[in-house]
Design a protein around this motif. Structure first.
Motif, short mmCIF file in Angstrom:
data_model
loop_
_atom_site.label_atom_id
_atom_site.label_comp_id
_atom_site.label_asym_id
_atom_site.label_seq_id
_atom_site.Cartn_x
_atom_site.Cartn_y
_atom_site.Cartn_z
N TRP A 71 0.83 -1.20 0.00
CA TRP A 71 0.00 0.00 0.00
C TRP A 71 0.87 1.26 0.00
CZ3 TRP A 71 0.29 4.03 3.29
CH2 TRP A 71 0.89 3.83 4.55
N ALA A 72 2.00 1.21 0.71
CA ALA A 72 2.89 2.38 0.76
C ALA A 72 3.50 2.64 -0.61
CB ALA A 72 3.98 2.16 1.80
N MET A 73 3.88 1.58 -1.30
CA MET A 73 4.46 1.74 -2.63
C MET A 73 3.44 2.31 -3.61
SD MET A 73 6.79 -1.71 -2.93
CE MET A 73 7.44 -1.21 -4.54
N GLU A 74 2.21 1.81 -3.55
CA GLU A 74 1.17 2.30 -4.45
C GLU A 74 0.78 3.74 -4.12
OE1 GLU A 74 0.14 0.76 -7.19
OE2 GLU A 74 1.66 -0.72 -6.67
N ALA A 75 0.73 4.07 -2.84
CA ALA A 75 0.40 5.44 -2.44
C ALA A 75 1.48 6.40 -2.92
CB ALA A 75 0.26 5.52 -0.92
N LYS A 77 3.42 5.98 -5.58
CA LYS A 77 3.27 6.13 -7.03
C LYS A 77 2.17 7.11 -7.39
CE LYS A 77 4.84 1.47 -8.39
NZ LYS A 77 4.42 0.21 -9.05
N ILE A 78 1.02 6.99 -6.74
CA ILE A 78 -0.10 7.89 -7.03
C ILE A 78 0.26 9.32 -6.64
CG2 ILE A 78 -2.48 8.45 -6.42
CD1 ILE A 78 -2.92 5.42 -6.01
N GLY A 79 0.85 9.46 -5.45
CA GLY A 79 1.22 10.78 -4.98
C GLY A 79 2.24 11.45 -5.88
N MET A 80 3.21 10.68 -6.38
CA MET A 80 4.25 11.26 -7.23
C MET A 80 3.70 11.70 -8.58
SD MET A 80 6.98 11.79 -5.71
CE MET A 80 7.78 12.33 -7.22
N ALA A 81 2.65 11.05 -9.06
CA ALA A 81 2.01 11.53 -10.29
C ALA A 81 1.46 12.93 -10.08
CB ALA A 81 0.90 10.57 -10.70
N LEU A 82 0.84 13.16 -8.92
CA LEU A 82 0.31 14.48 -8.61
C LEU A 82 1.43 15.50 -8.41
CD1 LEU A 82 -2.49 13.42 -6.08
CD2 LEU A 82 -2.75 13.99 -8.50
N VAL A 83 2.52 15.06 -7.76
CA VAL A 83 3.65 15.97 -7.54
C VAL A 83 4.27 16.40 -8.86
CG1 VAL A 83 6.01 16.09 -6.64
CG2 VAL A 83 4.18 15.17 -5.22
N CYS A 84 4.42 15.47 -9.80
CA CYS A 84 4.99 15.82 -11.11
C CYS A 84 4.10 16.81 -11.85
CB CYS A 84 5.20 14.56 -11.94
SG CYS A 84 6.59 13.53 -11.40
N GLY A 131 8.48 13.32 1.52
CA GLY A 131 7.55 12.67 2.43
C GLY A 131 6.94 11.41 1.84
N LEU A 132 6.58 11.48 0.56
CA LEU A 132 6.01 10.29 -0.10
C LEU A 132 7.02 9.15 -0.15
CD1 LEU A 132 4.10 12.06 -3.01
CD2 LEU A 132 3.06 10.63 -1.23
N HIS A 133 8.29 9.48 -0.37
CA HIS A 133 9.30 8.43 -0.46
C HIS A 133 9.66 7.83 0.90
CE1 HIS A 133 9.77 9.67 -4.62
NE2 HIS A 133 10.49 8.59 -4.82
N LEU A 134 9.26 8.50 1.97
CA LEU A 134 9.47 7.91 3.30
C LEU A 134 8.52 6.73 3.54
CD1 LEU A 134 9.93 10.97 5.68
CD2 LEU A 134 11.57 9.13 5.31
N ALA A 215 17.73 5.26 -9.54
CA ALA A 215 17.52 5.02 -8.11
C ALA A 215 17.81 3.58 -7.68
CB ALA A 215 16.08 5.39 -7.72
N GLY A 216 17.97 2.69 -8.66
CA GLY A 216 18.31 1.31 -8.34
C GLY A 216 17.14 0.44 -7.95
N VAL A 217 15.90 0.94 -8.09
CA VAL A 217 14.71 0.18 -7.72
C VAL A 217 13.74 0.20 -8.89
CG1 VAL A 217 12.74 -0.01 -6.15
CG2 VAL A 217 14.97 0.78 -5.30
N ALA A 218 13.38 -0.99 -9.40
CA ALA A 218 12.46 -1.08 -10.53
C ALA A 218 11.03 -0.91 -10.03
CB ALA A 218 12.61 -2.42 -11.22
N LEU A 219 10.24 -0.08 -10.71
CA LEU A 219 8.85 0.17 -10.32
C LEU A 219 7.86 -0.38 -11.33
CD1 LEU A 219 9.13 3.85 -8.99
CD2 LEU A 219 9.22 1.71 -7.70
#
Length: 220
Positions: A71-75, A77-84, A131-134, A215-219
């Motif tokens: 859930w944290a990973m999906e949240a 992703k959604i949040g970063m779309a809004l941030v961009c 904050g989202l990446h935390l 970042a070294g992490v595949a999404l």
């Protein structure tokens, strides 16, 4: 040993990002390379140091403060779309109160766009990014990384307020801010901002696919 290496990269990151706050060093660099050259060089340096720091956070053995959850990973992703999308719109608006925004437009406090919502759209976006990446990164090294970057963004709001108030003059700063806050909430937002938001979404999709490489992490 890897914690020491991580700490060294963090120290180098802080040192390079202190350059704009050191008038003597900045003046020498501007004299040597010009304002445009300094701006371009500093932008490249700061971006490179950020990417190196992000990769360095994976060096120490993880000490988990909270687990990574779906859930944290999906949240995030959604949040970063809004941030961009937020970043893309903010870059199109003039802003006398903070850094970022269009330099080709004059600021109209009756039509302030996102500046009506916050004096510091770019810094708010950076704090939101951190904050989202935390949320999905509960290991100590990443908590230190994103916690510090988010804290710097929030502290930067106060520091830039002081600088802009001094540059504009207290009376002009206060009157411009009063008129900005008196504007309707969405005054200044146009159809062009919808286009910018769409471009922000395109940039988000590109970052999503490139995340593994910087970042070294595949999404995906």
């Amino acid at each position: 040993m890897m914690w020491l290496a991580y700490g060294g990269v963090f120290a180098a990151f802080l040192a390079t990002h202190s350059i704009p706050t050191r008038p003597t060093v900045r003046a020498r660099l501007v004299a040597a390379f010009g304002h445009a050259g300094f701006g371009l060089g500093y932008s490249l340096l700061s971006t490179a140091m950020l990417l190196i720091l992000i990769r360095a956070a994976a060096w120490p053995d993880p000490i988990y403060l909270w687990p990574t959850t779906l859930w944290a990973m999906e949240a995030t992703k959604i949040g970063m779309a809004l941030v961009c999308m937020w970043f893309a719109v903010a870059l199109g608006h003039a802003n006398p109160f903070s850094f970022g925004g269009s330099r080709r437009k004059s600021f109209d406090p009756e039509r302030p766009g996102l500046v009506r919502l916050t004096r510091h759209p770019m810094l708010l976006g950076l704090a939101s990014w951190a904050g989202l990446h935390l949320l999905p990164n509960g290991d100590l090294a990443h908590v230190l990384l994103f916690g510090a970057l988010g804290g710097f963004a929030l502290l930067g709001m106060r520091l830039i307020d002081r600088k802009r108030r001094r540059e504009m003059g207290p009376e002009v700063w206060a009157e411009t801010l009063r008129r900005t806050r008196a504007a309707p909430p969405f005054a200044g937002l146009t159809l062009a901002d919808l286009g910018r938001a769409a471009l922000g979404l395109v940039a988000y999709m590109a970052l999503l696919h490139l995340h593994e490489y910087f970042a070294g992490v595949a999404l995906v």
